[in-house]
Enzyme design. Structure first.
Site, PDB file in Angstrom:
ATOM      1  N   TYR A  36      -1.336  -4.564  -5.129  1.00  0.00           N
ATOM      2  CA  TYR A  36      -0.470  -3.892  -4.150  1.00  0.00           C
ATOM      3  C   TYR A  36      -0.966  -2.461  -3.916  1.00  0.00           C
ATOM      4  O   TYR A  36      -1.182  -2.038  -2.770  1.00  0.00           O
ATOM      5  CB  TYR A  36       0.992  -3.874  -4.631  1.00  0.00           C
TER       6      TYR A  36
ATOM      7  N   SER B  87       2.158   4.929  -0.128  1.00  0.00           N
ATOM      8  CA  SER B  87       3.017   4.993  -1.315  1.00  0.00           C
ATOM      9  C   SER B  87       2.413   5.952  -2.317  1.00  0.00           C
ATOM     10  O   SER B  87       1.187   6.144  -2.348  1.00  0.00           O
ATOM     11  CB  SER B  87       3.082   3.587  -1.909  1.00  0.00           C
TER      12      SER B  87
ATOM     13  N   LYS C 184      -2.816  -0.525  -0.494  1.00  0.00           N
ATOM     14  CA  LYS C 184      -2.417   0.723   0.179  1.00  0.00           C
ATOM     15  C   LYS C 184      -3.617   1.680   0.263  1.00  0.00           C
ATOM     16  O   LYS C 184      -3.851   2.318   1.292  1.00  0.00           O
ATOM     17  CB  LYS C 184      -1.268   1.406  -0.576  1.00  0.00           C
TER      18      LYS C 184
END
Ligand code: NAD
Ligand code: UFG
Length: 338
Positions: free
Chosen positions: A150, A126, A154
Site C-alpha cells: 500500500y 499519505s 503511494k
C-alpha cells in the site's frame, strides 16, 4: 470550478464533496462503490441542498472513464483523485490487486485526463510515504519509502506524477499527504463506514462503545513513548476536506508539483485517544494492552507549517471534536449507510 472527484463516495471523498459544494464548485463523482455506498452522496446533497453528478465507473475501465470526461458539457478544470484501496494488511496479502487498483488506475486516469486536455490533479497521498520515520515531526523534503505494498503504491504514484510534470510542465499536481483522518461531519449524517471489523483505531473504539465489539486491543504498551502506546497525528476529516479546497486554489497559481502534509502537528497516543473519547462521550471503552502490531511505527506526526504558509490552511478541530463527531455519527448510524 468544474471538478471530477474519483472515489468521491468514500469517507474522505464524501466530506470533501460537501465542502466543495459549499464553495459552489460543480462536481462529477466517479466511483465503483467497491468500498462505499451512493447513499453518502445522497446525504451530501441533502445537507448542502446542492446537486452533483455521479457515475458508477471503475478507473480500471479506461473507456468508461474517457466517456465521462467526453460527456461533460463544460470542460473539467481539475481532478481530485481519492479512488484506491487503503488497507495495509490486505495489501500485503494481495499486492497485485493493490498495484493494479492504486497505480494502474492512476495511469489510466492521467492518460484520459491528458487526452482531454485536463492537467490539474490533487492526489490523496499519505504520511505512509515517509516509511518508518527516524525523526518526528516529518516534513515534506524527507526521502520517500514504502514499508508495504500500500505504502509503495503511494510512493510510486507520487513518482509517476512527478515524471509526468517533468515531461510536460503544463501539469499542476498537488500531493496531499494525509496523517490519520478520523471524525465525521458535524451533522452526524456522513462518516466512516468500514466494511466488516474495522482495522483503524477510531472506528474500532466507537464500535466497542456502542456494544458491537466487546473490547479494544491496544497494540503495544512498551513503545518508547510517554505512556508506552503508539503516537499518531489524528486529523478531523472536515479539516482535511477543507485542505483540498485550499489546495485547489493553489493549483490555480500554476505551481507545478507541490506536496503538503495535512495533519495537526500534534501527536496523541492510543491511550490518550481512548481517554478523550471516554471523556467527551461518557461511554466506557473496555480495552486490553497486547503485543505490538507488526509494521507499526512508535510515533508518526507531521510538521504542517508548509500547508499553513502556502495554502493558508491549518487544522482547527481538537481531538475532543474528532471523538465527539465520530460518536454522533456512530450513534445515529449504528450500521453505517445500510
Ligand atoms: P474509502 O475507501 O472510503 O474511499 C475510496 C473510494 O474509492 C471508495 O468509495 C471506493 O469505492 C473507491 N474506489 C476504489 N477503487 C476504485 C476504482 N478502481 N475505481 C473507482 N472507484 C474506486 O477511503 P478513504 O479513507 O476515503 O481514502 C481516500 C483516499 O485517501 C485513498 O486513496 C486512501 O489511500 C487515501 N488515504 C486515506 C487515509 C485514511 O486513513 N483514511 C490516510 C491516508 C491516505
Ligand atoms: N490501534 C490499536 N488497536 C486497534 C487499531 C489500531 O491499538 O484495534 C493502534 C495502532 O497500533 C496505531 C494507532 O492505533 O498505533 C492507529 O492505527 P490505525 O490503524 O488507525 O492507523 P495507522 O496509523 O496504522 O495507519 C494509517 C492509515 C494507513 C496509512 C498509515 C500511515 O490507516 O492507511 O496511517 O502511517 F498507511
Amino acid at each position: 470550478m468544474n471538478l471530477l472527484v474519483t472515489g468521491g463516495a468514500g469517507y474522505i471523498g464524501s466530506h470533501t464533496c460537501l465542502e466543495l459544494l459549499k464553495q459552489n464548485h460543480n462536481i462529477t463523482v466517479v466511483d465503483n462503490l467497491s468500498n462505499s455506498s451512493e447513499e453518502s452522496l445522497r446525504r451530501v446533497q441533502q445537507i448542502t441542498g446542492k446537486k452533483l453528478s455521479f457515475y458508477k465507473v471503475d478507473l480500471l475501465d479506461r473507456d468508461a472513464l474517457n466517456n465521462v470526461l467526453q460527456s461533460q458539457s463544460k470542460k473539467i478544470d481539475a481532478v481530485i483523485h481519492f479512488a484506491g484501496f487503503k488497507a495495509v494488511g490486505e495489501s500485503v496479502q494481495r499486492p497485485l490487486w493493490y498495484y493494479q487498483n492504486n497505480v494502474q488506475s492512476t495511469l489510466n486516469l492521467c492518460e484520459v485526463m491528458d487526452a482531454n486536455g485536463v492537467r490539474n490533479i490533487i492526489f490523496s497521498s499519505s504520511c505512509t510515504v515517509y516509511g518508518n520515520p527516524d525523526v518526528v515531526p516529518v516534513h515534506e523534503d524527507l526521502p520517500l519509502s514504502g514499508t508495504n505494498p500500500y505504502g509503495r503504491s503511494k510512493v510510486m504514484v507520487e513518482q509517476v506524477l512527478n515524471d509526468i510534470y517533468q515531461a510536460d510542465n503544463r501539469w499542476n499536481i498537488g500531493l496531499l499527504r494525509y496523517f490519520n483522518p478520523i471524525g465525521a461531519h458535524e451533522s452526524g449524517q456522513i462518516g466512516e463506514d468500514p466494511l466488516g471489523i474495522p482495522n483503524n483505531l477510531l472506528p474500532y473504539i466507537s464500535q466497542v462503545a456502542i456494544g458491537k465489539l466487546k473490547q479494544l486491543t491496544v497494540f503495544g504498551g512498551d513503545y518508547s513513548t510517554a505512556d508506552g502506546s503508539c503516537v499518531r497525528d489524528y486529523i478531523h476529516v472536515v479539516d482535511l476536506a477543507v485542505g483540498h479546497v485550499k489546495a485547489l486554489e493553489k493549483l490555480e497559481e500554476n505551481p507545478g508539483v507541490v506536496a503538503y502534509n495535512l495533519g495537526t502537528g500534534q501527536g496523541y497516543s492510543v491511550l490518550e485517544v481512548i481517554a478523550a473519547f471516554e471523556k467527551v462521550t461518557g461511554e466506557k471503552v473496555p480495552h486490553i494492552i497486547s503485543g505490538r502490531r507488526s509494521g507499526d511505527a512508535a510515533e508518526c506526526y507531521g510538521n504542517p507549517e508548509k500547508a499553513k504558509m502556502e495554502l493558508s490552511w491549518q487544522a482547527e478541530r481538537s481531538i475532543e471534536d474528532m471523538c465527539r463527531d465520530t460518536w454522533r455519527w456512530q450513534k445515529a448510524n449504528p450500521n453505517g449507510y445500510c
